[in-house]
Design a protein around this motif. Structure first.
Motif, PDB file in Angstrom:
ATOM      1  N   TRP A  24     -17.644  84.897  17.015  1.00  0.00           N
ATOM      2  CA  TRP A  24     -17.106  83.581  16.646  1.00  0.00           C
ATOM      3  C   TRP A  24     -18.071  82.465  17.045  1.00  0.00           C
ATOM      4  CZ3 TRP A  24     -11.734  81.926  15.438  1.00  0.00           C
ATOM      5  CH2 TRP A  24     -11.002  82.949  14.832  1.00  0.00           C
ATOM      6  N   TYR A  28     -18.853  80.653  13.667  1.00  0.00           N
ATOM      7  CA  TYR A  28     -17.950  79.554  13.333  1.00  0.00           C
ATOM      8  C   TYR A  28     -18.306  78.206  13.939  1.00  0.00           C
ATOM      9  CZ  TYR A  28     -14.946  83.107  11.362  1.00  0.00           C
ATOM     10  OH  TYR A  28     -14.449  84.121  10.597  1.00  0.00           O
ATOM     11  N   ILE A  37     -12.124  77.176  17.901  1.00  0.00           N
ATOM     12  CA  ILE A  37     -12.578  78.536  18.211  1.00  0.00           C
ATOM     13  C   ILE A  37     -11.830  79.064  19.429  1.00  0.00           C
ATOM     14  CG2 ILE A  37     -14.536  79.901  19.078  1.00  0.00           C
ATOM     15  CD1 ILE A  37     -16.345  78.116  17.281  1.00  0.00           C
ATOM     16  N   ASN A 126     -12.612  82.118   5.952  1.00  0.00           N
ATOM     17  CA  ASN A 126     -12.870  80.683   6.001  1.00  0.00           C
ATOM     18  C   ASN A 126     -13.766  80.280   4.830  1.00  0.00           C
ATOM     19  OD1 ASN A 126     -14.496  78.202   6.841  1.00  0.00           O
ATOM     20  ND2 ASN A 126     -12.885  78.261   8.387  1.00  0.00           N
ATOM     21  N   ASN A 129     -17.486  80.133   5.415  1.00  0.00           N
ATOM     22  CA  ASN A 129     -18.187  81.337   5.857  1.00  0.00           C
ATOM     23  C   ASN A 129     -18.818  82.031   4.649  1.00  0.00           C
ATOM     24  OD1 ASN A 129     -19.111  83.637   7.128  1.00  0.00           O
ATOM     25  ND2 ASN A 129     -17.213  84.024   8.241  1.00  0.00           N
TER      26      ASN A 129
END
Length: 176
Positions: A24, A28, A37, A126, A129
């Motif tokens: 993550w 992210y 997060i 997402n 992403n």
């Protein structure tokens, strides 16, 4: 390389949570805030929650090791919609991405879905992403919907819902 996919056990939960944090942070941080997060990791990888899911008959967690080292993991669940399974989590160590590990984990979920008489596999990804979206397209998924979901804490998941039919073999990248 010795690659093994095995069911996650309670003793593995801490290592999976640590890998989730690494992934993550790598993936992210440019897409969502550090606060989101932290919030989402706490929601999804708290030991009690994962252990509870390990005891559920309609949720599966698997881990993939390479030469005895955790390299990735996946979880999936029956959605409650007849014939549908959700690929809920799929994460690969950033140092081992683009080596086919994600593909192997998707194949594991597809096999499980077929064992459970599912015709469709869905997932949420997402919208920012792009690497994951491209990887899922290569695995035969296409975008089915666009959603924005309030997850509490003042945070929203801004996702595409992607789907793959399991009635025919994946034939390569799918268009939206």
């Amino acid at each position: 390389m010795d690659i093994v996919i095995s069911p996650l056990a309670a003793a593995d939960v801490e290592a999976v949570a640590a890998l989730a944090r690494r992934v993550w942070q790598h993936t992210y941080l440019g897409i969502i805030s550090q606060e989101q997060i932290d919030y989402m990791l706490d929601q999804r990888y708290r030991a009690q929650r994962v252990n509870d899911e390990l005891g559920m008959a309609t949720v599966w967690w698997d881990q993939l090791t390479v030469d005895g080292q955790l390299a990735g993991f996946v979880s999936c669940l029956l959605t409650g919609t007849p014939g549908e399974m959700k690929l809920d989590k799929l994460y690969v160590d950033p140092q081992r991405q683009r080596l086919g590990i994600g593909r192997r984990l998707v194949e594991r979920v597809v096999a499980r879905a077929l064992e459970n008489a599912c015709e469709t596999l869905i997932l949420a990804v997402n919208k920012g992403n792009s690497n994951a979206i491209a990887a899922y397209r290569k695995q035969g998924f296409s975008i089915r919907d666009s959603v924005s979901v309030d997850i509490g804490g003042g945070f929203v998941m801004d996702d595409f819902i992607m789907a793959r039919s399991l009635l025919a073999p994946a034939t390569g990248p799918q268009q939206p």
